[in-house]
Each structure stands twice: as structure tokens, then as C-alpha cells.
Enzyme design. Structure first.
Site: not given
Ligand code: UD1
Ligand code: CA
Length: 454
Positions: A15, A73, A78, A100, A167, A331, A364, A385
Site C-alpha cells: 500500500r 525470510q 506469517g 515491527y 494486539n 556549503r 562565490y 577550479y
């Protein structure tokens, strides 16, 4: 007795309608099953066994650093079958707690209480009374109000369907007893599954008592089956984080409009405006003010810092009374010293900005060290760079970089040096020097602009 936790996380989660296994969907930025493993760790479990099946590879890969043993599993036959895959590795003398993977918010104090009820003659089930119990297993009690069995929705008769105590799926039992009962389960029921819940009936017929405990709030046992439930749990979680922040002395413009995906540590008299997101580990000092729509991730922000709207801060350290934004982007590797200023449309990366220095607009700076009281003019760019390598720019104390300059790294600008506006600086500028590198201005008299031909 030692505690071992078995986490059931093999189900498909149809779902969710997702390529991502259900238990990897994040709540507060962290996969559902990661929350559950953290809870098990907080209970000091001697071992954690997580049963996986659907998307097992993906789950294991993404969470490989977590302190759990992964149990396969192959077929989901179940909940009883799932637990039985894990128990061979469980010590006979342990107590087993079943959690769970899609029930992320169970609280450790609730589980501790549940565990305190378990001994050699008694197992314990976490139950909850629901106004609408549809879909859940119902707790059957006898005339003395003792639990005698759990009957699943699909196997229940009309009378049993009226029972509102359900439960939660969370239970605890001595490993020795579980190992005795699990092989006795049969799939002879409406869903053709090996129900873990059938151990309750087996316990009773073996003269073992079944105790029940209820959580403080139903959110603790709420599972995630679809994205609507996921969002409900997320909002509940965020609301409780917001309440804690306010209790700790933080003013939130709107407690419904803050998201914390990680750990937010706060001083006093902090103000946080609407729509801010905090990720990872964030520390905020006293009197920090944060404007609307900021995203702050893995950052240490000292006292009296002012962060204006729409600023992004990622992996940065910000000194006392620094001023950031609006629209600033810090950054990774950015460090601002006290009273430094980073203004609008400025991006910084791996950069140290000394005390009182200003980088106010449209700039920058990357791989750069800036001394104290320097002024970096609008439109300055560190050209760090060359397409392959990164190079450093060093700017001395009191330096003044004129607007629209390109600093081609590696390069250094000396103490109190000046760079003329519009320069492309490719060589070092010494202390107190002026560096200018641009075409000289010529003025031509009587210049005629081109005209359109008619
Ligand atoms: C189960 C309980 C029900 C309880 C409800 C609470 C049983 C038989 N029923 O029902 O009494 O009210 O939970 O939500 O236990 N899983 C596996 N392998 C399997 C089957 C399930 O790992 O073979 C995992 C699922 O991924 C899920 C959990 O176990 O995390 C529960 O399974 P699910 O099928 O949702 O159980 P329910 O039918 O809801
Ligand atoms: Ca379920």
C-alpha cells in the site's frame, strides 16, 4: 536474563505503492526500521535480529552499519514463521522482545514496563483499546479477565469483532518457551499463515500466564501501511519535537511549521521563524535568530547569530554574532569567525572568513581563507577550479576586494591590500599594494552609435 530483540521487517508494504521497501521510508529523515533498531539499542539488547525479505538487499545495503544481525525470510508465511527464522540464533536463556519494522515510535519506557512483566511463568503482550479496532487481532479474555487467546480479524466471529482491546503485535517471552511453541504453529486459518499470535493460546494451555501492558499513547504502536499513515506519524513526531524545543526555551513562530530530521541542540531565547528544516546534528547558541525558510544541516551556530530568510547552511561552523543571508548558501567546510557577514546571493565552500570580515553580495568564495576585517565586494569570484584541480585563495587582514573581481587561484592578496574593481587577478598582490588588472578606460569624443537602415 539477557534481552534479544527480533524485528519483523520482511513484509512488502504494497500500500505504499513504492519501489522503496516500506521499512526504508523515512520518518524524520531516518528509515522506519532504523528508528526501531535504535529503540532496541536503547533497551541495551544483547542482540538485535532483523528479519527481512522484500527488498532485503536494499535494506541491508542502506543500513549495513547498524548493530543488527540480518535474517532472511525468503517467503512471508506469517509473523510466527518470521520469528522462527530468527530464534535458532537466540540464546535459550534470553528474553525475546518482538518489534515491527513499520512501527517506529514505541517508547523505551513502555517497552521496559512490558519486559518487566516477563518471567519463566509469564509472557507479556502490548495491547491498546481502539475506538475502531478493524483489522487488528482482538484480545480474548476469560471471566477472570485473563487473556486466553488472540483472534485475527479475518478469523473472528461477530461477537469477537466487537472487542476493542487489540494486539499491537509487540510482545515479549522467554526464548526457551518461544522455541517450544513456534514449531507447533499451524497455518490452518483464514489467511493460511503461521500466526505469532497463536502462541498466546499455547501459553495458556501450558499453564503460562499472559500479562498485558498498554502504552501511554496510541501513537507508540501506530504502524505505517500507507503514505497517509506515514505523514500522520511524521506530524505527530514533529509536533513532539516542537513542544520539546519550546519547553527548552526556544520561540517557534509556528510549532506546526518546523521539521527536525536529526538532533537539534539549543541554547536559550532562540527565535525560529516559519518553515525551517534542520537536518543531522545542529547546535544553536543563545539568542540565535533564524528567519523563514532556512535549511540548516550539520552545523554549529554560536550565540547571537542572525540568519535571515532563505539561507542554506550545510556542514558549517558559524561564530558569535555572525550575520548570514538572506539567500545565502554556506556549503561544507565553511567557517565564519565572530561578527563575520555573508549576505544575499553569496555562496561559500571550504572557506574561512575571519572576524568582522564582510562578503555582502553576489559572490562565490571557495577554497579560500579570509583574514579579519576584510571587505569582499559584490560580484567577487574565486576561480578555484581549472576543470581538474582545485586551488586556494588567501586574502589578508583588512584587504579590500573591489566589485566584480576574479581571483584566479592559487593566489594571495596581502594584508591591507586593495584590488581595483573589475580586476582579473592572476598574480599575488602584496601587503598594502593596489592590484588592478583590467583594460584602461578610453573615452572617444563624438562617438556615433550604429543606426538602423530604413
Ligand atoms: C499483526 C497481528 C495482529 C495485530 C497487528 C498489529 C499476527 C498474526 N497478527 O497483523 O494481531 O493486531 O499485527 O499491527 O501476528 N511480517 C514479516 N514476515 C511475515 C509476515 C509479517 O516480517 O511473514 C512483518 C511485516 O512486515 C510487518 C509485521 O510483520 O512489519 C506485521 O505483519 P502484518 O502482515 O502487517 O500483520 P497484520 O496482519 O497486520
Ligand atoms: Ca499490519
Amino acid at each position: 536474563m539477557k534481552l534479544e530483540v527480533v524485528i519483523l521487517a520482511a513484509g512488502q508494504g504494497t500500500r505504499m505503492r513504492s519501489a522503496l521497501p516500506k521499512v526504508l521510508h523515512p520518518l524524520a529523515g531516518k528509515p522506519l526500521v532504523h528508528h526501531v533498531i535504535d529503540t532496541a539499542s536503547a533497551l541495551n539488547a544483547a542482540a538485535i535480529h532483523t528479519v527481512i525479505g522484500h527488498g532485503a538487499e536494499q535494506v541491508q545495503k542502506q543500513l549495513q552499519q547498524l548493530p543488527t544481525r540480518w535474517v532472511m525470510q525468503e517467503k512471508q508465511l506469517g509473523t510466527g514463521h518470521a520469528v522462527a527464522q530468527a530464534t535458532p540464533a537466540v540464546n535459550d536463556d534470553s528474553i525475546v522482545l518482538v518489534l515491527y519494522g513499520d512501527v517506529p515510535l514505541a517508547q523505551t519506557d513502555t517497552l521496559q514496563k512490558l519486559l518487566s512483566l516477563v518471567n519463566e511463568e509469564q509472557i507479556a503482550v502490548l495491547t491498546v483499546d481502539l475506538p475502531d479496532p478493524t483489522g487488528y487481532g482482538r484480545m480474548l479474555r476469560d471471566d477472570a479477565n485473563s487473556i486466553v487467546a488472540i483472534v485475527e480479524q479475518k478469523d473472528a466471529n461477530a461477537e469477537q469483532l466487537k472487542i476493542r482491546e487489540v494486539n499491537t503485535g509487540i510482545l515479549a517471552a522467554p526464548a526457551k518457551l518461544l522455541k517450544q511453541w513456534l514449531p507447533q504453529l499451524s497455518a490452518n486459518n483464514a489467511q493460511g499463515e503461521y500466526y505469532l499470535t497463536d502462541i498466546i493460546g499455547l501459553a495458556v494451555s501450558n499453564g503460562i500466564k499472559v500479562a498485558a501492558h498498554q502504552p501511554q499513547s496510541h501513537w507508540e504502536v501506530q504502524g505505517v501501511n500507507n503514505r497517509l499513515q506515514l505523514s500522520e506519524l511524521e506530524r505527530h513526531f514533529q509536533r513532539s519535537v516542537a513542544e520539546k524545543l519550546m519547553t527548552d526555551g526556544v520561540t517557534l513562530a509556528d510549532p506546526a511549521r518546523i521539521d527536525v530530521r536529526g538532533t537539534l541542540t539549543t541554547g536559550r531565547d532562540i527565535f525560529i521563524d516559519v518553515n525551517c528544516v534542520f537536518e543531522g546534528n545542529v547546535e544553536l547558541g543563545d539568542n540565535v535568530r533564524i528567519g523563514p525558510n532556512c535549511v540548516i544541516k550539520n552545523a554549529k551556530i554560536a550565540a547571537n547569530v542572525d540568519i535571515e530568510s532563505h539561507s542554506l547552511i550545510d556542514d558549517a561552523i558559524v561564530g558569535v554574532a555572525a550575520h548570514i543571508g538572506p539567500f545565502a548558501r554556506l556549503r561544507p567546510g565553511t567557517e565564519l569567525a565572530a561578527n563575520a557577514k555573508v549576505g544575499n546571493f553569496v555562496e561559500t565552500k571550504k572557506t574561512y572568513i575571519g572576524a568582522g570580515s564582510k562578503v555582502n553580495h553576489l559572490t562565490y568564495v571557495g577554497d579560500c581563507t579570509i583574514g579579519v576585517n576584510a571587505n569582499i565586494g559584490a560580484g567577487t569570484i574565486t576561480c578555484n577550479y581549472d576543470g581538474v584541480n582545485k586551488f586556494k585563495t588567501v586574502i589578508g587582514d583588512g584587504a579590500f576586494i573591489g566589485s566584480n573581481s576574479s581571483l584566479v587561484a592559487p593566489v594571495s592578496i596581502g594584508k591591507n591590500a586593495t584590488v581595483g574593481a573589475g580586476s582579473t587577478i592572476t598574480g599575488n598582490v602584496g601587503e598594502e599594494q593596489l592590484g588592478v588588472a583590467r583594460g584602461k578606460q578610453r573615452n572617444i569624443d563624438g562617438w556615433k552609435r550604429p543606426t538602423k537602415k530604413s
